[in-house]
Write a protein that holds these residues in place. Structure first.
Motif, PDB file in Angstrom:
ATOM      1  N   PRO A  22      -8.111  25.624 -20.298  1.00 49.96           N
ATOM      2  CA  PRO A  22      -8.383  26.305 -21.725  1.00 49.96           C
ATOM      3  C   PRO A  22      -7.929  25.029 -22.628  1.00 49.96           C
ATOM      4  O   PRO A  22      -6.907  24.409 -22.292  1.00 49.96           O
ATOM      5  N   ILE A  23      -8.494  25.028 -23.898  1.00 49.03           N
ATOM      6  CA  ILE A  23      -7.997  24.085 -24.875  1.00 49.03           C
ATOM      7  C   ILE A  23      -7.885  25.002 -26.049  1.00 49.03           C
ATOM      8  O   ILE A  23      -8.801  25.719 -26.329  1.00 49.03           O
ATOM      9  N   ASP A  24      -6.635  25.004 -26.582  1.00 47.82           N
ATOM     10  CA  ASP A  24      -6.275  25.637 -27.713  1.00 47.82           C
ATOM     11  C   ASP A  24      -6.274  27.419 -27.394  1.00 47.82           C
ATOM     12  O   ASP A  24      -7.019  28.025 -28.188  1.00 47.82           O
ATOM     13  N   LYS A  25      -5.889  27.743 -26.384  1.00 48.70           N
ATOM     14  CA  LYS A  25      -5.857  29.168 -26.156  1.00 48.70           C
ATOM     15  C   LYS A  25      -4.643  29.801 -26.779  1.00 48.70           C
ATOM     16  O   LYS A  25      -3.351  29.412 -26.350  1.00 48.70           O
ATOM     17  N   PHE A  64       2.306  28.239 -21.808  1.00 45.99           N
ATOM     18  CA  PHE A  64       2.660  26.710 -21.354  1.00 45.99           C
ATOM     19  C   PHE A  64       1.624  26.051 -22.411  1.00 45.99           C
ATOM     20  O   PHE A  64       0.437  26.455 -22.430  1.00 45.99           O
ATOM     21  N   ILE A  65       2.090  24.913 -22.583  1.00 45.29           N
ATOM     22  CA  ILE A  65       1.262  24.010 -23.152  1.00 45.29           C
ATOM     23  C   ILE A  65       1.207  22.558 -22.548  1.00 45.29           C
ATOM     24  O   ILE A  65       2.415  22.064 -22.427  1.00 45.29           O
ATOM     25  N   TRP A  74      -1.676  28.713 -19.117  1.00 47.43           N
ATOM     26  CA  TRP A  74      -1.441  27.715 -19.797  1.00 47.43           C
ATOM     27  C   TRP A  74      -2.801  27.175 -20.637  1.00 47.43           C
ATOM     28  O   TRP A  74      -3.814  27.501 -20.481  1.00 47.43           O
ATOM     29  N   THR A  75      -2.350  25.947 -21.531  1.00 49.11           N
ATOM     30  CA  THR A  75      -3.735  25.613 -22.298  1.00 49.11           C
ATOM     31  C   THR A  75      -3.364  24.307 -22.645  1.00 49.11           C
ATOM     32  O   THR A  75      -2.095  23.622 -22.580  1.00 49.11           O
ATOM     33  N   ASP A  83       1.611  26.303 -33.501  1.00 46.88           N
ATOM     34  CA  ASP A  83       0.407  26.818 -34.024  1.00 46.88           C
ATOM     35  C   ASP A  83      -0.184  27.936 -33.015  1.00 46.88           C
ATOM     36  O   ASP A  83      -0.807  28.863 -33.155  1.00 46.88           O
ATOM     37  N   LEU A  84      -0.201  27.477 -31.667  1.00 52.52           N
ATOM     38  CA  LEU A  84      -0.871  28.219 -30.730  1.00 52.52           C
ATOM     39  C   LEU A  84       0.071  29.219 -30.171  1.00 52.52           C
ATOM     40  O   LEU A  84      -0.256  30.145 -29.194  1.00 52.52           O
ATOM     41  N   GLY A  85       1.422  29.146 -30.536  1.00 46.33           N
ATOM     42  CA  GLY A  85       2.316  29.934 -30.078  1.00 46.33           C
ATOM     43  C   GLY A  85       2.721  29.826 -28.792  1.00 46.33           C
ATOM     44  O   GLY A  85       3.268  30.794 -27.984  1.00 46.33           O
TER      45      GLY A  85
END
Lengths: 243, 135
Positions: free
Chosen positions: A160-163, A168-169, A198-199, A233-235
Motif C-alpha cells: 500500500p501507498i498512503d494507507k 509501520f511506514i 505497513w505502508t 499524517d498517516l498515523g
C-alpha cells in the motif's frame, strides 16, 4: 635568576575548529586529543590524500584552516564513526569532517552528491533519482499485480501507498523501483507472511538522503521532515528505514 | 541500527542470519561489531566521483571478507551493497553480495526466478518458487 616570561605573539585568530566546537555538544571533545593515533590505525581512509583522522584533527587544532578546506579528504571519510568508538577521549572527528564539508561553497562540493541532493528537492518523493510520486505508485502497483498473478500463494499480498493508520511506514531506496523493481518483492513477501500492517508514503518515500552527505543542513532537514510528516499524517507508529 | 542503538541490537540480526543460512554456514568477519571496518560506500562516497580512492578505501573491507572464505557477503543497505559488489569484482574475490531479504525468502522457499539477480550459479536454481514465471 628569573627567566624572562615568554609571551606568544598576537591575538589568537578565530579558527575553523572553534566554529565547529560551538556547534557540537561538549565541543565534540575536539580539544581532548591525546595524539595516540588509535583513530588512524583502523581507519580505511588513512593514507588517502596523504591524510588520516589524527592528522586532520591536529591540522585543525593548529589552525591550518586553508589546507583543510582545500583538501578533498573530508569527502573520502564516510563518517563511519569507528574512530569515535576506539578513541579514549571520544572525540567526534566525523562531526568535524561533516562541518568542514559544509564550509565549502555548495556549488564546489562533489557534483554527484550535489546532483543527487538537487534531484531529491525536485518533488515530494525526495528521491535521489528524481522519481515522481506518480511514477513510484505506478511501478509499485504494476509489480504487485504481476506477482499476485504469477505467484498465487501471494494473491492477497499488499504494497500500500498512503494507507491511513498502518502501524509501520517503510521507505524505499530509489534504485529499486527505477532499475530493479523485482528486488522490492522479497521484502513485501516477508512483511505479508509476518502479518505486518505497513505502508509506503506517497511523500518522502525515497530512503536515501544525499543532502545529508552534501552537508546541506536545510535540504537535509527538508527531506527528513517530509518523510516524518507523512508518517505522522498517516498515523503510523513505527518508521522502518531500509537505508 | 548498530550505530544508533549499539552492538546488542545487531545480535538480533545475527540470530536471523544464523537461522536462515544454518549455524555451520555463518562466519563472522574479524574485526566485527563496532570494531568492524566501513566498506566505503556510505557518506556520499559512491557519488563523490572519487572512484580510485573509494576502491582503495574498500581494500581493507575486501581483504577482510576474502579472509573469511565465505561465498556470500550479506550487505545491510544499498550503499554497502553497491560498494561491496564492486569490490568483489574489482579485487576478483568474486564472492556474492546479497540483501538479507533474498536469503530469508530463499530459505522459506518463496524466492521466485526473477528475484535472484545477486545469487551466483550455486544458488540460482535452488528451491525456485514458480520457475515458470521466469522472465
Amino acid at each position: 635568576m628569573a627567566q624572562e616570561v615568554i609571551t606568544l605573539g598576537g591575538k589568537k585568530k578565530s579558527m575553523l575548529i572553534d566554529k565547529v566546537k560551538e556547534l557540537l555538544p561538549d565541543g565534540g571533545n575536539l580539544n581532548l586529543c591525546l595524539t595516540c593515533g588509535a583513530c588512524s590505525s583502523g581507519c580505511p581512509a588513512t593514507g588517502l590524500e596523504d591524510m588520516d583522522p589524527r592528522k586532520f584533527l591536529r591540522m585543525a587544532a593548529l589552525g591550518l584552516d586553508d589546507e583543510i578546506l582545500k583538501s578533498d579528504w573530508p569527502w573520502m571519510c564516510t563518517m563511519c564513526q569507528r574512530c569515535v568508538y576506539v578513541c579514549p577521549m571520544k572525540i567526534d572527528i566525523p562531526q568535524l569532517v561533516y562541518n568542514i564539508r559544509s564550509m565549502r561553497p555548495r556549488e564546489e562540493r562533489p557534483k554527484g552528491i550535489l546532483g543527487s541532493c538537487d534531484m531529491a528537492l525536485r518533488n515530494d518523493s525526495c528521491s535521489a533519482m528524481g522519481t515522481s510520486p506518480e511514477d513510484f505508485k505506478f511501478v509499485v502497483e504494476d509489480v504487485l499485480e504481476e506477482y499476485q498473478e504469477a505467484q498465487p500463494e501471494f494473491k492477497d499480498m499488499q504494497a500500500p501507498i498512503d494507507k491511513q493508520g498502518a502501524e509501520f511506514i517503510l521507505n524505499q531506496n530509489s534504485r529499486e523501483p527505477v532499475t530493479e523493481p523485482d528486488e522490492m518483492v522479497p521484502l513485501w513477501k516477508i512483511m505479508h507472511l509476518a502479518g505486518v500492517d505497513w505502508t509506503y508514503g506517497n511523500k518522502g518515500w525515497g530512503g536515501e538522503n544525499y543532502c545529508m552527505f552534501l552537508a546541506d543542513n536545510e535540504a537535509w532537514e527538508h527531506i527528513t521532515r517530509t518523510a516524518a510528516k507523512q508518517a505522522d499524517d498517516l498515523g503510523c507508529k513505527i518508521f522502518l528505514n531500509t537505508e | 541500527m548498530r550505530k544508533s542503538y549499539g552492538d546488542p541490537i545487531a545480535e538480533d540480526l545475527r540470530f536471523v542470519v544464523r537461522s536462515v543460512v544454518g549455524e555451520e554456514n555463518f562466519i563472522d568477519m574479524t574485526p566485527n561489531r563496532s570494531n568492524n571496518y566501513c566498506c566505503g560506500g556510505g557518506g556520499g562516497f559512491l557519488q563523490a566521483g572519487l572512484k580510485d580512492e573509494r576502491l582503495e578505501f574498500g581494500k581493507l573491507k575486501d581483504d577482510q571478507i576474502q579472509q573469511t572464505g565465505a561465498s556470500y557477503c550479506i550487505a545491510g543497505c544499498h550503499n554497502c551493497h553497491a560498494q561491496i559488489h564492486e569490490l568483489s569484482e574489482y579485487y576478483e574475490g568474486n564472492y556474492g553480495v546479497v540483501h538479507l531479504w533474498t536469503l530469508i525468502c530463499l530459505s522459506l522457499g518463496i524466492l521466485g526466478p526473477n528475484e535472484r539477480a545477486y545469487l551466483h550459479d550455486d544458488l540460482k536454481d535452488v528451491l525456485v518458487f514458480h520457475p515458470e514465471s521466469e522472465m
